[in-house]
Design a protein around this motif. Structure first.
Motif, PDB file in Angstrom:
ATOM      1  N   ASP A 243       6.186  -2.930  -1.623  1.00  0.00           N
ATOM      2  CA  ASP A 243       6.739  -4.168  -1.043  1.00  0.00           C
ATOM      3  C   ASP A 243       8.089  -3.872  -0.361  1.00  0.00           C
ATOM      4  O   ASP A 243       9.177  -4.370  -0.995  1.00  0.00           O
ATOM      5  CB  ASP A 243       6.978  -5.153  -2.553  1.00  0.00           C
ATOM      6  CG  ASP A 243       7.298  -6.584  -2.045  1.00  0.00           C
ATOM      7  OD1 ASP A 243       6.960  -6.964  -1.003  1.00  0.00           O
ATOM      8  OD2 ASP A 243       7.381  -7.395  -2.962  1.00  0.00           O
ATOM      9  N   MET A 244       8.041  -3.313   0.667  1.00  0.00           N
ATOM     10  CA  MET A 244       9.239  -2.837   1.407  1.00  0.00           C
ATOM     11  C   MET A 244       9.903  -3.898   1.993  1.00  0.00           C
ATOM     12  O   MET A 244      11.148  -3.957   2.314  1.00  0.00           O
ATOM     13  CB  MET A 244       8.961  -1.869   2.577  1.00  0.00           C
ATOM     14  CG  MET A 244       8.406  -0.481   2.121  1.00  0.00           C
ATOM     15  SD  MET A 244       7.854   0.465   3.458  1.00  0.00           S
ATOM     16  CE  MET A 244       9.481   0.324   4.684  1.00  0.00           C
ATOM     17  N   PHE A 245       9.331  -5.142   2.051  1.00  0.00           N
ATOM     18  CA  PHE A 245       9.638  -6.144   2.886  1.00  0.00           C
ATOM     19  C   PHE A 245       9.879  -7.621   1.949  1.00  0.00           C
ATOM     20  O   PHE A 245      10.018  -8.547   2.577  1.00  0.00           O
ATOM     21  CB  PHE A 245       8.788  -6.811   3.902  1.00  0.00           C
ATOM     22  CG  PHE A 245       8.279  -5.351   4.767  1.00  0.00           C
ATOM     23  CD1 PHE A 245       9.169  -4.904   5.795  1.00  0.00           C
ATOM     24  CD2 PHE A 245       7.179  -4.650   4.521  1.00  0.00           C
ATOM     25  CE1 PHE A 245       9.171  -3.781   6.219  1.00  0.00           C
ATOM     26  CE2 PHE A 245       6.993  -3.694   5.439  1.00  0.00           C
ATOM     27  CZ  PHE A 245       7.698  -3.091   6.278  1.00  0.00           C
ATOM     28  N   ARG A 246      10.070  -7.313   0.781  1.00  0.00           N
ATOM     29  CA  ARG A 246      10.533  -8.480  -0.236  1.00  0.00           C
ATOM     30  C   ARG A 246      12.048  -9.060   0.346  1.00  0.00           C
ATOM     31  O   ARG A 246      12.062 -10.278   0.044  1.00  0.00           O
ATOM     32  CB  ARG A 246      10.675  -8.092  -1.630  1.00  0.00           C
ATOM     33  CG  ARG A 246      11.666  -7.164  -1.895  1.00  0.00           C
ATOM     34  CD  ARG A 246      11.628  -6.799  -3.507  1.00  0.00           C
ATOM     35  NE  ARG A 246      12.079  -5.588  -3.538  1.00  0.00           N
ATOM     36  CZ  ARG A 246      11.582  -4.728  -4.222  1.00  0.00           C
ATOM     37  NH1 ARG A 246      10.583  -4.638  -4.855  1.00  0.00           N
ATOM     38  NH2 ARG A 246      12.285  -3.560  -4.019  1.00  0.00           N
TER      39      ARG A 246
ATOM     40  N   ILE B 144      -5.535   6.221   3.822  1.00  0.00           N
ATOM     41  CA  ILE B 144      -4.132   5.447   3.294  1.00  0.00           C
ATOM     42  C   ILE B 144      -4.379   4.025   3.758  1.00  0.00           C
ATOM     43  O   ILE B 144      -4.367   3.938   4.902  1.00  0.00           O
ATOM     44  CB  ILE B 144      -2.867   5.921   3.798  1.00  0.00           C
ATOM     45  CG1 ILE B 144      -2.737   7.414   3.643  1.00  0.00           C
ATOM     46  CG2 ILE B 144      -1.726   5.192   3.156  1.00  0.00           C
ATOM     47  CD1 ILE B 144      -1.602   8.414   3.977  1.00  0.00           C
ATOM     48  N   ILE B 145      -4.395   3.071   2.909  1.00  0.00           N
ATOM     49  CA  ILE B 145      -4.766   1.767   3.167  1.00  0.00           C
ATOM     50  C   ILE B 145      -3.738   0.911   2.401  1.00  0.00           C
ATOM     51  O   ILE B 145      -3.311   1.060   1.446  1.00  0.00           O
ATOM     52  CB  ILE B 145      -6.177   1.319   2.254  1.00  0.00           C
ATOM     53  CG1 ILE B 145      -7.337   2.547   2.636  1.00  0.00           C
ATOM     54  CG2 ILE B 145      -6.623   0.017   2.669  1.00  0.00           C
ATOM     55  CD1 ILE B 145      -8.373   2.210   1.635  1.00  0.00           C
ATOM     56  N   LEU B 146      -3.198   0.165   3.566  1.00  0.00           N
ATOM     57  CA  LEU B 146      -2.338  -1.038   3.150  1.00  0.00           C
ATOM     58  C   LEU B 146      -3.059  -2.252   2.611  1.00  0.00           C
ATOM     59  O   LEU B 146      -3.965  -2.763   3.433  1.00  0.00           O
ATOM     60  CB  LEU B 146      -1.468  -1.234   4.260  1.00  0.00           C
ATOM     61  CG  LEU B 146      -0.605  -0.207   4.688  1.00  0.00           C
ATOM     62  CD1 LEU B 146       0.172  -0.458   5.974  1.00  0.00           C
ATOM     63  CD2 LEU B 146       0.359   0.513   3.604  1.00  0.00           C
ATOM     64  N   LEU B 147      -2.650  -3.020   1.388  1.00  0.00           N
ATOM     65  CA  LEU B 147      -3.449  -3.810   1.029  1.00  0.00           C
ATOM     66  C   LEU B 147      -2.305  -5.196   0.912  1.00  0.00           C
ATOM     67  O   LEU B 147      -1.112  -5.038   0.519  1.00  0.00           O
ATOM     68  CB  LEU B 147      -3.823  -3.635  -0.465  1.00  0.00           C
ATOM     69  CG  LEU B 147      -4.710  -2.150  -0.562  1.00  0.00           C
ATOM     70  CD1 LEU B 147      -4.687  -1.811  -1.872  1.00  0.00           C
ATOM     71  CD2 LEU B 147      -5.931  -2.452  -0.092  1.00  0.00           C
ATOM     72  N   ASP B 148      -2.821  -6.627   1.005  1.00  0.00           N
ATOM     73  CA  ASP B 148      -2.119  -7.578   0.653  1.00  0.00           C
ATOM     74  C   ASP B 148      -1.929  -7.889  -0.733  1.00  0.00           C
ATOM     75  O   ASP B 148      -2.543  -7.036  -1.461  1.00  0.00           O
ATOM     76  CB  ASP B 148      -2.811  -8.658   1.458  1.00  0.00           C
ATOM     77  CG  ASP B 148      -3.998  -9.218   1.223  1.00  0.00           C
ATOM     78  OD1 ASP B 148      -4.515  -8.716  -0.059  1.00  0.00           O
ATOM     79  OD2 ASP B 148      -4.500 -10.043   1.960  1.00  0.00           O
TER      80      ASP B 148
ATOM     81  N   THR C 205       0.541  -5.104  14.459  1.00  0.00           N
ATOM     82  CA  THR C 205       0.481  -4.124  13.251  1.00  0.00           C
ATOM     83  C   THR C 205       1.718  -4.302  12.523  1.00  0.00           C
ATOM     84  O   THR C 205       1.608  -4.157  11.495  1.00  0.00           O
ATOM     85  CB  THR C 205       0.309  -2.812  13.984  1.00  0.00           C
ATOM     86  OG1 THR C 205       1.301  -2.291  14.875  1.00  0.00           O
ATOM     87  CG2 THR C 205      -1.253  -2.541  14.589  1.00  0.00           C
ATOM     88  N   LEU C 206       2.876  -4.489  13.234  1.00  0.00           N
ATOM     89  CA  LEU C 206       4.142  -4.921  12.266  1.00  0.00           C
ATOM     90  C   LEU C 206       3.963  -5.976  11.612  1.00  0.00           C
ATOM     91  O   LEU C 206       4.256  -6.138  10.248  1.00  0.00           O
ATOM     92  CB  LEU C 206       5.238  -5.049  13.209  1.00  0.00           C
ATOM     93  CG  LEU C 206       6.743  -4.997  12.542  1.00  0.00           C
ATOM     94  CD1 LEU C 206       6.978  -3.831  11.530  1.00  0.00           C
ATOM     95  CD2 LEU C 206       7.867  -5.296  13.504  1.00  0.00           C
ATOM     96  N   ASP C 207       3.315  -7.241  12.118  1.00  0.00           N
ATOM     97  CA  ASP C 207       3.082  -8.282  11.141  1.00  0.00           C
ATOM     98  C   ASP C 207       2.140  -8.058  10.127  1.00  0.00           C
ATOM     99  O   ASP C 207       2.322  -8.406   9.061  1.00  0.00           O
ATOM    100  CB  ASP C 207       2.501  -9.273  11.938  1.00  0.00           C
ATOM    101  CG  ASP C 207       3.319 -10.030  13.179  1.00  0.00           C
ATOM    102  OD1 ASP C 207       4.672  -9.862  12.972  1.00  0.00           O
ATOM    103  OD2 ASP C 207       2.770 -10.698  14.059  1.00  0.00           O
ATOM    104  N   LEU C 208       1.022  -6.998  10.000  1.00  0.00           N
ATOM    105  CA  LEU C 208       0.316  -6.741   9.030  1.00  0.00           C
ATOM    106  C   LEU C 208       1.129  -5.912   7.894  1.00  0.00           C
ATOM    107  O   LEU C 208       0.830  -6.034   6.864  1.00  0.00           O
ATOM    108  CB  LEU C 208      -1.048  -5.812   9.899  1.00  0.00           C
ATOM    109  CG  LEU C 208      -1.977  -6.576  10.331  1.00  0.00           C
ATOM    110  CD1 LEU C 208      -2.896  -5.657  11.129  1.00  0.00           C
ATOM    111  CD2 LEU C 208      -2.579  -7.471   9.657  1.00  0.00           C
ATOM    112  N   LEU C 209       1.827  -4.979   8.613  1.00  0.00           N
ATOM    113  CA  LEU C 209       2.631  -4.260   7.591  1.00  0.00           C
ATOM    114  C   LEU C 209       3.677  -4.948   6.958  1.00  0.00           C
ATOM    115  O   LEU C 209       3.765  -4.731   5.628  1.00  0.00           O
ATOM    116  CB  LEU C 209       3.662  -3.187   8.572  1.00  0.00           C
ATOM    117  CG  LEU C 209       4.355  -2.396   7.658  1.00  0.00           C
ATOM    118  CD1 LEU C 209       3.762  -1.375   7.014  1.00  0.00           C
ATOM    119  CD2 LEU C 209       5.272  -1.441   8.591  1.00  0.00           C
TER     120      LEU C 209
END
Length: 171
Positions: A59-62, A91-95, A128-132
């Protein structure tokens, strides 16, 4: 005489509108994730385990300031395999609902006596930044390829190091 000298001092009009042109572009570099898995950890109850899966919080973007001003993020990955088996790593980024948002895939060759680092930089901009920014967890899927059997005494390890470089624009 002193009064005459002071009347010729230099001065200019102050332009307070210059503050509207003020722009900061800080860059932050931080460790992202790290793991080292010895060859014997791919053995469970005397049997090879071909697939390993793990997740960690991401959660880098809290922080809303960081999320609002982030313009680009570069993730650098370095994988070193000293096991005589090939691997594929995802490596999978998950919501927040553990739904996959983005996947980074690596094919890692088997160790053959010489170091073969696998490196890659993933750049996140625009879509892709929005997904990140939506990512809450990071998952790791490690799949072992065919090759000589591993046992509890097998040498070597699979090591991943990574870092993140964040580019912000504050206006």
């Amino acid at each position: 005489m002193l009064l005459v000298l002071l009347s010729f001092s230099c001065s200019s009009n102050l332009d307070f509108d210059q503050v509207n042109d003020f722009k900061l572009e800080p860059v932050f570099i931080a460790n992202l994730t790290y793991f080292e898995i010895p060859a014997n950890q791919f053995i469970e109850n005397g049997m090879e385990q071909n697939i390993a899966f793990d997740t960690q919080e991401f959660d880098m973007f809290r922080d809303s300031f960081f999320r609002k001003n982030l313009r680009r993020a570069d993730f650098f990955f370095e994988i070193n395999n000293t096991i005589n088996r090939s691997y594929s790593i995802d490596i999978i980024l998950l919501d927040e609902n553990d739904q996959p948002l983005y996947r980074v895939h690596f094919d890692v060759p088997a160790y053959s006596g010489t170091q073969k680092l696998v490196t890659r930089t993933e750049i996140f901009e625009n879509a892709t930044l929005d997904l990140l920014k939506r990512a809450k967890r990071m998952g790791f899927v490690i799949t072992m390829g065919a090759g000589p059997a591993l046992n509890a005494n097998s040498p070597g390890s699979l090591k991943l190091r990574s870092s993140a470089t964040a580019y912000l624009v504050v206006e």
